[in-house]
Design an enzyme around this catalytic site. Structure first.
Site: not given
Ligand code: ATP
Ligand code: MG
Length: 425
Positions: A64, A66, A140
């Site tokens: 996907d 982002d 992260d």
């Protein structure tokens, strides 16, 4: 450590800007590029970020897309007709194009009074918007903080993410312990990306596995169900499971599952094969597998016999992972049909084969037979039965062990003075 993040505007770090790569030919999703174009045309910065950049650099097709931007969420939402702001902890904008979804997030920072922590350091809410470099440092892993600017075909790297991609390693940005305390789900993400891309997890991260596994208790069970899907329904469940069971994570997620269960491993492998072959998969089947031993124990434990052992098993698991009701029901039906598959009552065999969970129940039985030889004759019998014609079916039925006949109570022999005992069911 805090100074690492506490950079003022003037001290904004200089990123590496990389122009030699082949992302232009890989990041071609028209909808994602359109979102960026519209944002740019309205005076905003916008980049592809996260998994799509990471995966494309590894030669893996992105799952996907982002987008990160300096546009406030409300402004993004106004620019796209089919869009809405979602998420309470980390609000973002979902922009829809038919069945496609582009996730747009506004640059955030991780050090601010607006980031709300609990007393263990876990982030409860994050509404602190910031600048591009701050957004990079709040992410992260270094490999997840790369920005791709399609307008000039440039990758922007503040954190040596490119180097870590080349070395195939997963490393947190900043202090490992703090990043795990902020969000213990990051450890599950480490397991997932490592399984997906064959990256090594920084040993420093694994040192905190126990601590983080304990902290998962504080994570919402609904979020853990989303992670459960990502971990096991993306085609690399077997590797993920092998890694999880080496750590206290398997037990933290499924307290009643034996991490060494051969049935679970076989089911993970089977799920991957089905995904690879384009067959359908449902989380309900894995729930049935992971909780099977617990269901059996509750069904057989006469001392604490529960009204509905399936319900009790599912309820117990819900406190960790919120399995939606339809998947719990699926698991329950798979469990309940097992007894009928074992008994093979000749009068209801054909009806049983048209039961809505027959297929899943049979698959479950075959998986059990892979690791339990006692199940092999029954699984084989059902395999033959399904492809047999009428006369072969009669022969298969004739082979079945005769069920012991139930003794009928002869009411007429009862002494007339004896009071009738209550019917037992
Ligand atoms: P994939 O989409 O393949 O699961 P991803 O890395 O894109 O992988 P997403 O959950 O889509 O994962 O998140 C997009 C990006 O948002 C991540 O790459 C990362 O930069 C950031 N992100 C997501 N979850 C976290 C988190 N828990 N902590 C910090 N940053 C996060
Ligand atoms: Mg993503």
């Amino acid at each position: 450590m805090l100074n690492f993040f506490r950079r003022t505007k003037k001290q904004a770090p200089k990123p590496n800007r990389i122009n030699e790569h082949s992302l232009r030919t890989q990041l071609t999703d028209a909808n994602a590029l359109n979102v960026i174009k519209v944002l740019n045309a309205n005076g905003f910065q916008a980049y592809l970020v996260g998994g799509c950049v990471r995966d494309a650099l590894c030669g893996v097709k992105p799952k996907d897309f982002d987008v990160a931007t300096d546009a406030p969420l409300e402004a993004v939402s106004k620019l796209f007709r089919r869009s809405r702001i979602v998420g309470r902890r980390f609000p973002i904008v979902h922009v829809r194009f038919g069945r496609d979804l582009i996730e747009v997030s506004t640059f955030r920072q991780s050090i601010s009074d607006k980031v709300v922590h609990d007393d263990r350091g876990m982030i409860l809410r994050d509404n602190a918007f910031g600048e591009l470099h701050e957004d990079a440092f709040r992410r992260d892993f270094t490999t997840n903080a790369l920005y791709y600017d399609p307008s000039n075909d440039e990758i922007i790297d503040f954190v040596d993410g490119i180097k870590d991609i080349k070395q195939k390693r997963l490393r947190f940005i900043g202090n490992t312990r703090t990043r795990l305390a902020e969000d213990p789900v990051r450890l599950l993400r480490a397991m997932r990306f490592s399984a997906k891309l064959g990256f090594a997890i920084d040993p420093e991260i694994l040192r905190y596995a126990k601590e983080s596994a304990n902290s998962l208790e504080a994570v919402s069970p609904a979020r853990l169900f989303d992670e459960f899907i990502k971990l096991f329904l993306n085609g690399y469940a077997e590797v993920v499971w092998r890694q999880l069971r080496e750590t206290p994570l398997a037990n933290a997620l499924f307290p009643c599952c034996d991490p060494n269960s051969p049935l679970v491993l076989a089911a993970m492998r089977n799920t991957d094969e089905r995904i690879l072959g384009g067959a359908s998969v449902t989380p309900g089947f894995l729930v049935a597998v992971l909780l099977w031993d617990d269901f059996c124990a509750r069904s057989h434990d006469q001392a604490t016999l529960e009204d509905d052992p399936a319900f009790a098993t599912l309820k117990h698991q819900q406190s960790r992972i919120a399995v939606p009701r339809r998947f719990g029901t699926f698991a329950r039906e798979v469990w309940l049909i097992q007894e009928r598959l074992h008994k093979r009552n000749p009068r209801s065999l054909v009806r049983l084969t048209s039961h809505k969970r027959f297929r899943a129940g049979y698959d479950f039985l075959c998986l059990q037979a892979e690791s339990d030889e006692l199940m092999v004759p029954i699984a084989d019998w059902w395999s033959e039965f399904q492809s047999a014609d009428e006369s072969q079916r009669r022969a298969l039925i004739a082979q079945l062990p005769k069920a012991p006949r139930k003794r009928r109570r002869n009411r007429s022999r009862r002494k007339p003075t004896e009071s009738a005992p209550e019917e037992s069911s």
